[in-house]
Motif scaffolding. Sequence first.
Motif, mmCIF file in Angstrom:
data_model
loop_
_atom_site.group_PDB
_atom_site.id
_atom_site.type_symbol
_atom_site.label_atom_id
_atom_site.label_comp_id
_atom_site.label_asym_id
_atom_site.label_seq_id
_atom_site.Cartn_x
_atom_site.Cartn_y
_atom_site.Cartn_z
ATOM 1 N N UNK A 153 8.899 5.787 -9.541
ATOM 2 C CA UNK A 153 8.776 4.405 -9.093
ATOM 3 C C UNK A 153 9.483 4.293 -7.484
ATOM 4 N N UNK A 154 8.938 3.519 -6.707
ATOM 5 C CA UNK A 154 9.507 3.141 -5.704
ATOM 6 C C UNK A 154 10.428 1.963 -5.620
ATOM 7 N N UNK A 155 9.876 0.856 -6.334
ATOM 8 C CA UNK A 155 10.408 -0.307 -6.589
ATOM 9 C C UNK A 155 10.162 -0.617 -8.103
ATOM 10 N N UNK A 156 10.910 -1.539 -8.513
ATOM 11 C CA UNK A 156 10.689 -1.895 -9.938
ATOM 12 C C UNK A 156 10.813 -3.494 -10.037
ATOM 13 N N UNK B 220 0.683 -1.410 0.139
ATOM 14 C CA UNK B 220 -0.039 0.025 0.165
ATOM 15 C C UNK B 220 1.115 1.215 -0.035
ATOM 16 N N UNK B 221 0.407 2.182 -0.616
ATOM 17 C CA UNK B 221 1.299 3.586 -0.648
ATOM 18 C C UNK B 221 2.521 3.209 -1.370
ATOM 19 N N UNK B 222 2.483 2.578 -2.755
ATOM 20 C CA UNK B 222 3.643 2.277 -3.243
ATOM 21 C C UNK B 222 3.240 2.337 -4.707
ATOM 22 N N UNK B 223 4.303 2.981 -5.406
ATOM 23 C CA UNK B 223 4.534 2.896 -6.825
ATOM 24 C C UNK B 223 5.336 1.852 -7.672
ATOM 25 N N UNK B 224 4.776 0.903 -8.012
ATOM 26 C CA UNK B 224 5.550 -0.119 -8.207
ATOM 27 C C UNK B 224 5.762 -0.261 -10.078
ATOM 28 N N UNK C 283 8.993 -14.238 -19.686
ATOM 29 C CA UNK C 283 7.871 -14.868 -18.718
ATOM 30 C C UNK C 283 8.232 -15.321 -17.589
ATOM 31 N N UNK C 284 9.690 -14.495 -17.093
ATOM 32 C CA UNK C 284 10.066 -14.976 -15.869
ATOM 33 C C UNK C 284 10.413 -13.789 -14.990
ATOM 34 N N UNK C 285 10.351 -13.870 -13.708
ATOM 35 C CA UNK C 285 10.951 -12.544 -12.965
ATOM 36 C C UNK C 285 12.198 -12.548 -12.743
ATOM 37 N N UNK C 286 13.082 -11.613 -13.224
ATOM 38 C CA UNK C 286 14.306 -11.542 -12.868
ATOM 39 C C UNK C 286 14.673 -10.896 -11.317
ATOM 40 N N UNK C 287 13.889 -9.935 -11.196
ATOM 41 C CA UNK C 287 14.314 -9.317 -9.791
ATOM 42 C C UNK C 287 13.133 -8.305 -9.400
ATOM 43 N N UNK C 288 13.170 -8.111 -8.126
ATOM 44 C CA UNK C 288 12.479 -7.012 -7.797
ATOM 45 C C UNK C 288 13.370 -6.069 -6.774
ATOM 46 N N UNK C 289 13.375 -4.733 -7.430
ATOM 47 C CA UNK C 289 14.607 -3.995 -6.721
ATOM 48 C C UNK C 289 13.947 -2.520 -5.993
ATOM 49 N N UNK C 290 14.509 -2.058 -5.159
ATOM 50 C CA UNK C 290 14.286 -0.548 -4.970
ATOM 51 C C UNK C 290 14.970 0.333 -6.017
#
Lengths: 326, 523
Positions: free
Chosen positions: B210-213, B32-36, B219-226
Amino acid sequence: MTSSRLFPLATTFVIFLIAYGLCIAEFPNMLSTRVVGNLLTDNAFLGIAAVGMTFVILSGGIDLSIGSVIAFTGVFLAVAMGDWGLPPVLALVIVLVLTTAFGAVMGAMIHYLAMPPFIVTLAGMFFARGMAFLLSIESVPIRVELYDTLQGLYFRMPGGGRLSFVGLSMLAVVLLGILIAHFTSFGRNVYAIGGNRQSAELMGVPIARTTILIYALSSFLAGLAGIAFSLYTSAGYSLAAVGVELDAIAAVVIGGTLLTGGSGYVAGTLLGILIMGLIQTYIVFDGTLSSWWTKIVIGLLLFSFIALQRGLVWLSARRRGAAMPA
Amino acid sequence: MARSEPLLRAEGVTKEFFGVTALSNVDFELAAGEIHALVGENGAGKSTLIKILTGAYRRDRGKITLEGEPVDPADVKDAQKLGIGTVYQEVNLLPNLTVAENLFLGREPKRFGLTSHREANRRSREILSQYGLDIDVTAVLATYSVAVRQIVAIARAVDLSGKVLILDEPTASLDAAEVTRLFAILEGLKARGLGIVFITHFFDQVYRIADRVTILRNGQKVATRPIEGLERLELVSMMLGRELKEQEAHAAEPVDYSRKPVIASFQGIGKRGRIAPFDLTMHAGEVVGVAGLLGSGRTETAELMFGIAQPDEGRISVDGSPVSFSSPREAIRHGFGFCPEDRKLDGIVEDLSVRENVILALQARRGWAKPLSRKEQEEIADRYIAALDIRTSDREKPIKFLSGGNQQKVILARWLATDPRLLILDEPTRGIDVGAHAEIIRLIGELRERGMSLLVISSELEELVAYATRVRVLADRRHTGELEAGAITPDTIMRAIAAGEDETPGDRGGQGRATEIMAEGAA
């Protein structure tokens, strides 16, 4: 409400006033409640059917079956009340249920089989006409008390004009149509689908239900128009009302509804009907003109309205282009 | 930020289409309260993931929880009810309905069983005022600009759903001032505690908002990073799955124009209301970049040069002899080529094959009386499919089945086949993925070295830096300046644009444009 949205409707209204004005200038007798009363009575069945057609065209579709449905209704009523001896009210209820279900099936086919409305309703047109022939190939007279009563009902207007039961029914259907188009969620959904089907779907408009309802409504009103027509002629005939769907489409377009869907008014359709009726009345008053002039004038009116609509679309595109250049 | 309980969580989401895996075991988390931001090349699975979250597709495997509760949206309407709202790339509202009808479609306020227009209009004004939009809500949506429609779409999604807002490339057709306005609105929604998923092709926007990306690839997730502390180069290489030299690092060397032959010269050509008169001389072997905000007159410049619009004044000469173009055909006869901005509208012929699209311009120049033989056509098509690395299973495939980047290459091939001396490219890299992007930039450099003269319009400043030998700067429908090779950096271009916008007379600078948009609808 923007002016460009109302412009076609306003145009139709002005054309009607001018046309009526010209008629009165030549035949002062046309300014009477008798003429108005007859105009409404003579065009009642067409008006009722055209209201249904308005909804279909607003949604971007077309319904070619209504002329056949009108004929089927007449023949069914004549045969059911005469040969089968059904009570008139029961026959009326059954025929409305049948026609409504017929429209619903066409709507379901259009939606679930993803078929163009043109093709589905063309098939419906042949089917309904064929069913009428199956019941009777002759013109069957209707002789029941209910019809005599309804035909005798009228409201006397000042000046001696008669506002008949069928004429009043048409006005009631138009009012109901306006109510449905502008004051119900179903009405909004019709405009939404006509505007852009895909967007409407993404915005949560129930496409399947609305499509089925639109064609069910159109066929229901065609059934009602068939009843009005049988009241008007006191008979059922399977060759009756040929091409009425085209008259209805013409009335809708002259009434300012865009053939591409999404924009138009039920009230405009009433004006379209009145203009077409007016032309016919003029020819009757004149007495020397061939009645085919009606068709010619309607053809010219249609041409000019299609040109007007194109022009409006082109103008608004140009205005938007000027406001937002890349 | 402690994220003990994410607002929206997807675990192990998998989706296959006819045996092809579109999404494989993807995890995604939104607070909540995030721009992703959600980024990835075309075909990475962004749209598939979004469509599963919004109920447009059903997932094959995996779990989605909203505020800790497992959810399973059956369709778009269901997802809306759960609190997940979406704004799609092409603004999906109905231009034929009024603003208020668009906001309340499907949930019209009722009075005595009938819809109440007055109530809907009143509430619409209330809702839109939260977004600083004071417009006539009873006017049809078609009367407003794309930016306003986008805000209405966001307002609808937020009002309808109110927990999660998903934006699929919302900035694709907005200019800089409009993007700034949109971002201010997103910041406001973020402060209200909404979780916002933001798909974009523009890196600078990822860094701005964005806050995180989360990066997807194949088709696969590489990473989620701030975003904080994430290097741009690292982000690109995660998207591409390979190390990439930073394109913007090198700029073209200065060119001595006096030694290059002049291809065409435009003296004082202009058209009232479209673009003020300008001078431009195009030499062989140079790339003239054209920079400016949307609506600054970039496309208008190209249209005058190519004969699509006719100048009111000025002179054009090609090879030293005066000419005038009354239509693009004459420009083509003089060896000009033009790849328009909107390839869907002006460029590709969707149902024709790759081969037919490639030979179109060449055939038009030869005239229809002298058709290219089938064999010649195939040779030409094959040559460019190989040269430009157009990815298509075969040359007879209808072009509509190709990805955006490959369509763009086909249009490029169409003009290259005519062997033009002067080629105008309008936003050649818009809406295509990073890999194709790099190739088109490389290709522009190659063409220049072969002696072609190019005019390239682009909104991406890094791109201009990479290939332009000089940059024309436009503002408010005037050519306001030119940067020479060596002086071209994103920063100098930006300053030049800003300077140009500032010196424009009246209140129509950068600030003025924003105010203009704010005031729209008052008229």
